[in-house]
Design a protein around this motif. Sequence first.
Motif, PDB file in Angstrom:
ATOM      1  N   ALA A 216       0.825  -1.211   0.000  1.00 38.89           N
ATOM      2  CA  ALA A 216       0.000   0.000   0.000  1.00 38.89           C
ATOM      3  C   ALA A 216       0.857   1.258   0.000  1.00 38.89           C
ATOM      4  O   ALA A 216       0.542   2.240  -0.683  1.00 38.89           O
ATOM      5  N   SER A 217       1.949   1.263   0.765  1.00 39.90           N
ATOM      6  CA  SER A 217       2.799   2.454   0.839  1.00 39.90           C
ATOM      7  C   SER A 217       3.539   2.698  -0.468  1.00 39.90           C
ATOM      8  O   SER A 217       3.772   3.849  -0.854  1.00 39.90           O
ATOM      9  N   LEU A 218       3.906   1.639  -1.173  1.00 45.72           N
ATOM     10  CA  LEU A 218       4.569   1.802  -2.471  1.00 45.72           C
ATOM     11  C   LEU A 218       3.627   2.427  -3.498  1.00 45.72           C
ATOM     12  O   LEU A 218       4.077   3.096  -4.437  1.00 45.72           O
ATOM     13  N   LYS A 219       2.320   2.223  -3.323  1.00 46.15           N
ATOM     14  CA  LYS A 219       1.339   2.746  -4.283  1.00 46.15           C
ATOM     15  C   LYS A 219       0.640   4.009  -3.768  1.00 46.15           C
ATOM     16  O   LYS A 219      -0.412   4.380  -4.300  1.00 46.15           O
ATOM     17  N   THR A 220       1.198   4.668  -2.770  1.00 48.29           N
ATOM     18  CA  THR A 220       0.542   5.836  -2.171  1.00 48.29           C
ATOM     19  C   THR A 220       0.242   6.902  -3.216  1.00 48.29           C
ATOM     20  O   THR A 220       1.124   7.339  -3.955  1.00 48.29           O
ATOM     21  N   PHE A 221      -1.015   7.339  -3.259  1.00 52.52           N
ATOM     22  CA  PHE A 221      -1.428   8.343  -4.243  1.00 52.52           C
ATOM     23  C   PHE A 221      -2.452   9.322  -3.670  1.00 52.52           C
ATOM     24  O   PHE A 221      -2.258  10.538  -3.690  1.00 52.52           O
ATOM     25  N   ASP A 222      -3.551   8.798  -3.130  1.00 57.29           N
ATOM     26  CA  ASP A 222      -4.715   9.632  -2.852  1.00 57.29           C
ATOM     27  C   ASP A 222      -4.465  10.690  -1.786  1.00 57.29           C
ATOM     28  O   ASP A 222      -4.862  11.849  -1.942  1.00 57.29           O
ATOM     29  N   ILE A 223      -3.796  10.328  -0.676  1.00 60.92           N
ATOM     30  CA  ILE A 223      -3.553  11.307   0.378  1.00 60.92           C
ATOM     31  C   ILE A 223      -2.617  12.412  -0.111  1.00 60.92           C
ATOM     32  O   ILE A 223      -2.823  13.597   0.177  1.00 60.92           O
ATOM     33  N   VAL A 224      -1.599  12.039  -0.869  1.00 60.86           N
ATOM     34  CA  VAL A 224      -0.669  13.038  -1.407  1.00 60.86           C
ATOM     35  C   VAL A 224      -1.395  13.960  -2.379  1.00 60.86           C
ATOM     36  O   VAL A 224      -1.219  15.181  -2.351  1.00 60.86           O
ATOM     37  N   GLN A 225      -2.237  13.391  -3.230  1.00 60.47           N
ATOM     38  CA  GLN A 225      -2.997  14.208  -4.174  1.00 60.47           C
ATOM     39  C   GLN A 225      -3.943  15.151  -3.438  1.00 60.47           C
ATOM     40  O   GLN A 225      -4.124  16.306  -3.841  1.00 60.47           O
ATOM     41  N   GLY A 226      -4.530  14.683  -2.349  1.00 58.91           N
ATOM     42  CA  GLY A 226      -5.474  15.501  -1.611  1.00 58.91           C
ATOM     43  C   GLY A 226      -4.825  16.593  -0.778  1.00 58.91           C
ATOM     44  O   GLY A 226      -5.435  17.639  -0.539  1.00 58.91           O
ATOM     45  N   MET A 227      -3.568  16.391  -0.349  1.00 57.70           N
ATOM     46  CA  MET A 227      -2.939  17.339   0.562  1.00 57.70           C
ATOM     47  C   MET A 227      -1.993  18.312  -0.130  1.00 57.70           C
ATOM     48  O   MET A 227      -2.000  19.511   0.168  1.00 57.70           O
ATOM     49  N   THR A 228      -1.136  17.825  -1.021  1.00 60.67           N
ATOM     50  CA  THR A 228      -0.127  18.711  -1.620  1.00 60.67           C
ATOM     51  C   THR A 228      -0.088  18.645  -3.142  1.00 60.67           C
ATOM     52  O   THR A 228       0.575  19.469  -3.773  1.00 60.67           O
ATOM     53  N   LYS A 229      -0.768  17.633  -3.731  1.00 58.33           N
ATOM     54  CA  LYS A 229      -0.675  17.394  -5.173  1.00 58.33           C
ATOM     55  C   LYS A 229       0.777  17.218  -5.627  1.00 58.33           C
ATOM     56  O   LYS A 229       1.133  17.537  -6.763  1.00 58.33           O
ATOM     57  N   GLY A 230       1.607  16.736  -4.710  1.00 57.04           N
ATOM     58  CA  GLY A 230       3.014  16.507  -5.027  1.00 57.04           C
ATOM     59  C   GLY A 230       3.889  17.720  -4.832  1.00 57.04           C
ATOM     60  O   GLY A 230       5.108  17.632  -5.019  1.00 57.04           O
ATOM     61  N   GLY A 231       3.328  18.860  -4.448  1.00 60.65           N
ATOM     62  CA  GLY A 231       4.088  20.094  -4.339  1.00 60.65           C
ATOM     63  C   GLY A 231       4.739  20.287  -2.979  1.00 60.65           C
ATOM     64  O   GLY A 231       4.650  19.412  -2.108  1.00 60.65           O
ATOM     65  N   PRO A 232       5.388  21.434  -2.798  1.00 63.89           N
ATOM     66  CA  PRO A 232       5.562  22.463  -3.830  1.00 63.89           C
ATOM     67  C   PRO A 232       6.480  21.983  -4.954  1.00 63.89           C
ATOM     68  O   PRO A 232       7.484  21.327  -4.687  1.00 63.89           O
ATOM     69  N   GLY A 233       6.136  22.316  -6.176  1.00 64.66           N
ATOM     70  CA  GLY A 233       6.855  21.764  -7.313  1.00 64.66           C
ATOM     71  C   GLY A 233       6.606  20.276  -7.379  1.00 64.66           C
ATOM     72  O   GLY A 233       5.478  19.826  -7.555  1.00 64.66           O
ATOM     73  N   ARG A 234       7.673  19.495  -7.190  1.00 63.99           N
ATOM     74  CA  ARG A 234       7.565  18.038  -7.159  1.00 63.99           C
ATOM     75  C   ARG A 234       8.172  17.484  -5.877  1.00 63.99           C
ATOM     76  O   ARG A 234       8.541  16.313  -5.814  1.00 63.99           O
ATOM     77  N   ALA A 235       8.226  18.330  -4.841  1.00 65.28           N
ATOM     78  CA  ALA A 235       8.962  17.981  -3.631  1.00 65.28           C
ATOM     79  C   ALA A 235       8.369  16.808  -2.876  1.00 65.28           C
ATOM     80  O   ALA A 235       9.084  16.100  -2.168  1.00 65.28           O
ATOM     81  N   SER A 236       7.061  16.588  -2.972  1.00 65.72           N
ATOM     82  CA  SER A 236       6.426  15.517  -2.190  1.00 65.72           C
ATOM     83  C   SER A 236       5.779  14.454  -3.072  1.00 65.72           C
ATOM     84  O   SER A 236       4.952  13.682  -2.601  1.00 65.72           O
ATOM     85  N   GLU A 237       6.154  14.407  -4.324  1.00 70.44           N
ATOM     86  CA  GLU A 237       5.591  13.393  -5.222  1.00 70.44           C
ATOM     87  C   GLU A 237       6.022  11.990  -4.818  1.00 70.44           C
ATOM     88  O   GLU A 237       7.133  11.787  -4.348  1.00 70.44           O
ATOM     89  N   THR A 238       5.123  11.049  -5.019  1.00 74.12           N
ATOM     90  CA  THR A 238       5.452   9.631  -4.917  1.00 74.12           C
ATOM     91  C   THR A 238       5.442   9.033  -6.318  1.00 74.12           C
ATOM     92  O   THR A 238       5.030   9.680  -7.281  1.00 74.12           O
ATOM     93  N   LEU A 239       5.885   7.799  -6.437  1.00 75.54           N
ATOM     94  CA  LEU A 239       5.945   7.165  -7.751  1.00 75.54           C
ATOM     95  C   LEU A 239       4.565   7.092  -8.395  1.00 75.54           C
ATOM     96  O   LEU A 239       4.422   7.337  -9.594  1.00 75.54           O
ATOM     97  N   ALA A 240       3.546   6.764  -7.607  1.00 79.24           N
ATOM     98  CA  ALA A 240       2.195   6.654  -8.164  1.00 79.24           C
ATOM     99  C   ALA A 240       1.701   8.003  -8.667  1.00 79.24           C
ATOM    100  O   ALA A 240       1.058   8.089  -9.724  1.00 79.24           O
ATOM    101  N   LEU A 241       2.001   9.074  -7.944  1.00 80.51           N
ATOM    102  CA  LEU A 241       1.568  10.401  -8.367  1.00 80.51           C
ATOM    103  C   LEU A 241       2.348  10.862  -9.590  1.00 80.51           C
ATOM    104  O   LEU A 241       1.779  11.500 -10.497  1.00 80.51           O
ATOM    105  N   THR A 242       3.638  10.547  -9.645  1.00 80.36           N
ATOM    106  CA  THR A 242       4.435  10.883 -10.828  1.00 80.36           C
ATOM    107  C   THR A 242       3.895  10.176 -12.058  1.00 80.36           C
ATOM    108  O   THR A 242       3.786  10.767 -13.144  1.00 80.36           O
ATOM    109  N   MET A 243       3.544   8.914 -11.902  1.00 81.06           N
ATOM    110  CA  MET A 243       2.956   8.158 -13.002  1.00 81.06           C
ATOM    111  C   MET A 243       1.658   8.801 -13.469  1.00 81.06           C
ATOM    112  O   MET A 243       1.419   8.957 -14.676  1.00 81.06           O
ATOM    113  N   TYR A 244       0.817   9.194 -12.525  1.00 77.95           N
ATOM    114  CA  TYR A 244      -0.469   9.827 -12.857  1.00 77.95           C
ATOM    115  C   TYR A 244      -0.254  11.132 -13.616  1.00 77.95           C
ATOM    116  O   TYR A 244      -0.913  11.394 -14.636  1.00 77.95           O
TER     117      TYR A 244
END
Length: 285
Positions: A216-244
């Motif tokens: 589940a942690s390797l595929k983390t997407f929804d919480i990151v998208q809901g809180m920071t959208k991977g920002g600022p910039g790409r500072a908090s992106e995960t692999l799943a969000l980068t793929m998206y």
Amino acid sequence: MRTQRSGLGFVAPGVIIVAVLLYAPLLWTVFLSFTDYNGLGSPDWVGLANFAEMFDDGGFLGSVGNTLLWVAGTLLVPVGLGLVLALLSWNLPGGAWLRLPFLIPYALSGIGVGLIWSFILSSGGALDQALGAFGLGGPRWLVDAPLNTIMMILASAWQGVGVNALLFTIGLNSIPKEPLEAARLDGATGARLLGNIIWPMLRPLTTVVIGLSIVASLKTFDIVQGMTKGGPGRASETLALTMYKETFVNSEYGLGSAIALFLTVITLIASVLYLRRQLSSKNEI
């Protein structure tokens, strides 16, 4: 022969559904990872160019680091706290009521959890206002890296502690009473009882909980998208969000598929290595 044909007739619909919904998309993703494709027209074969671009991208390497931080944080916080909560409420009168408040957040979606904690942790949000009432100031919770990732891990723990505690409680309740009573008669209490009796008997369920948490942690997407959208910039992106983002925002279907394939392989390798280690340890015992 007639019985075999009848059996194949019952199995065939399930096989077809699995092939259409699982294997066909997987094969299509593998094919696209070697192409340049924007969703229109025909894919152009580019070989390993997408993978070379992927590993040359500093943002991608940053998302790999964030994903590994998610794996470590998920194992330490929600799994660890879930075990502690299960042990504290085990055989305690009203223990189920103690676990209930921790189970309620699990009913929320990851996006919902992200929005709630974004309201709390955003600049000028609920937490900053509460600190300001006491004349205190806080850091930029969702801006400064890696603090933003750590705070999102804590938000994920708020959602996941309850269900982990419930799973561990099920495992604790399945432990036979006789070994526990015999150990107590021999003077085993506290940490000694936990380490020598409870933990080994809880190990099969622990293997499942930790294995699911790693995936589940390797595929983390929804919480990151809901809180920071991977920002600022790409500072908090995960692999799943980068793929998206590469696939559905930048319309780089080939590069997005390459990242998806990389994530799939990493998840598969991590799962296999973990399960093999657990099974080998069990055989040694």
